[in-house]
Design a protein around this motif. Structure first.
Motif, PDB file in Angstrom:
ATOM      1  N   GLY A 186     -24.211  35.671 -42.484  1.00 53.31           N
ATOM      2  CA  GLY A 186     -24.035  37.077 -42.162  1.00 53.31           C
ATOM      3  C   GLY A 186     -24.942  37.566 -41.054  1.00 53.31           C
ATOM      4  O   GLY A 186     -25.173  38.763 -40.918  1.00 53.31           O
ATOM      5  N   LYS A 187     -25.468  36.649 -40.252  1.00 51.55           N
ATOM      6  CA  LYS A 187     -26.325  37.033 -39.129  1.00 51.55           C
ATOM      7  C   LYS A 187     -26.233  35.977 -38.037  1.00 51.55           C
ATOM      8  O   LYS A 187     -25.562  34.960 -38.200  1.00 51.55           O
ATOM      9  CB  LYS A 187     -27.768  37.204 -39.590  1.00 51.55           C
ATOM     10  N   GLY A 188     -26.910  36.230 -36.922  1.00 54.79           N
ATOM     11  CA  GLY A 188     -26.892  35.299 -35.806  1.00 54.79           C
ATOM     12  C   GLY A 188     -27.652  34.032 -36.144  1.00 54.79           C
ATOM     13  O   GLY A 188     -28.599  34.042 -36.929  1.00 54.79           O
ATOM     14  N   ASP A 189     -27.236  32.931 -35.531  1.00 56.36           N
ATOM     15  CA  ASP A 189     -27.847  31.645 -35.838  1.00 56.36           C
ATOM     16  C   ASP A 189     -27.951  30.807 -34.570  1.00 56.36           C
ATOM     17  O   ASP A 189     -27.148  30.947 -33.652  1.00 56.36           O
ATOM     18  CB  ASP A 189     -26.993  30.910 -36.872  1.00 56.36           C
ATOM     19  N   ARG A 190     -28.961  29.928 -34.558  1.00 61.59           N
ATOM     20  CA  ARG A 190     -29.116  29.018 -33.429  1.00 61.59           C
ATOM     21  C   ARG A 190     -28.079  27.903 -33.522  1.00 61.59           C
ATOM     22  O   ARG A 190     -27.621  27.557 -34.606  1.00 61.59           O
ATOM     23  CB  ARG A 190     -30.520  28.428 -33.413  1.00 61.59           C
ATOM     24  N   VAL A 191     -27.740  27.344 -32.370  1.00 61.32           N
ATOM     25  CA  VAL A 191     -26.690  26.337 -32.305  1.00 61.32           C
ATOM     26  C   VAL A 191     -27.268  25.055 -31.729  1.00 61.32           C
ATOM     27  O   VAL A 191     -28.036  25.075 -30.769  1.00 61.32           O
ATOM     28  CB  VAL A 191     -25.524  26.825 -31.416  1.00 61.32           C
ATOM     29  N   GLY A 192     -26.895  23.935 -32.341  1.00 63.38           N
ATOM     30  CA  GLY A 192     -27.285  22.628 -31.834  1.00 63.38           C
ATOM     31  C   GLY A 192     -26.052  21.762 -31.657  1.00 63.38           C
ATOM     32  O   GLY A 192     -24.930  22.168 -31.968  1.00 63.38           O
ATOM     33  N   PHE A 193     -26.274  20.549 -31.163  1.00 66.56           N
ATOM     34  CA  PHE A 193     -25.185  19.607 -30.957  1.00 66.56           C
ATOM     35  C   PHE A 193     -25.470  18.340 -31.737  1.00 66.56           C
ATOM     36  O   PHE A 193     -26.613  17.908 -31.849  1.00 66.56           O
ATOM     37  CB  PHE A 193     -25.051  19.247 -29.469  1.00 66.56           C
ATOM     38  N   LYS A 194     -24.413  17.749 -32.285  1.00 65.97           N
ATOM     39  CA  LYS A 194     -24.551  16.445 -32.921  1.00 65.97           C
ATOM     40  C   LYS A 194     -23.252  15.685 -32.749  1.00 65.97           C
ATOM     41  O   LYS A 194     -22.190  16.270 -32.533  1.00 65.97           O
ATOM     42  CB  LYS A 194     -24.934  16.567 -34.390  1.00 65.97           C
ATOM     43  N   THR A 195     -23.359  14.368 -32.854  1.00 69.02           N
ATOM     44  CA  THR A 195     -22.200  13.501 -32.711  1.00 69.02           C
ATOM     45  C   THR A 195     -21.765  13.037 -34.092  1.00 69.02           C
ATOM     46  O   THR A 195     -22.581  12.544 -34.875  1.00 69.02           O
ATOM     47  CB  THR A 195     -22.542  12.290 -31.826  1.00 69.02           C
TER      48      THR A 195
END
Length: 105
Positions: free
Chosen positions: A77-86
């Protein structure tokens, strides 16, 4: 791959529209995004008879920098950081860093 894509639901983290949510309409090349109904300005537009555009004062969305928006996590219900994974099948996907949930499956 970009952290913020067109059609993403984002929340503004800085500026005059801080705390407001919107959908990304367009991603520009210089690390800026246009968010629906965010960063609205009044533009004084001259009439253009050949294009059939009337003159007057119109409301227009202006771009904001991607560092001032966060991807909205509906589970939290709020903003979140984004990462990448394979993944195991070799696809590179985005995921929320708080709960390791994949954004785009």
């Amino acid at each position: 791959m970009q952290r913020i894509k067109q059609g993403d639901d984002v929340i503004v983290t800085a500026g005059k529209d801080k705390g407001r949510r919107g959908t990304v309409v367009k991603v520009l090349t210089d690390d800026r995004v246009v968010v629906q109904n965010i960063n609205m300005v009044k533009k004084h537009q001259k009439p253009n008879p050949t294009a059939g555009q009337p003159g007057g004062i119109i409301d227009k969305e202006m771009p904001i920098h991607v560092s001032n928006v966060m991807l909205f996590n509906p589970a939290k219900g709020k903003g979140d950081r984004v990462g990448f994974k394979t993944l195991e099948d070799g696809r590179k996907v985005r995921y929320f860093k708080s709960d390791n949930e994949v954004v785009d499956a």
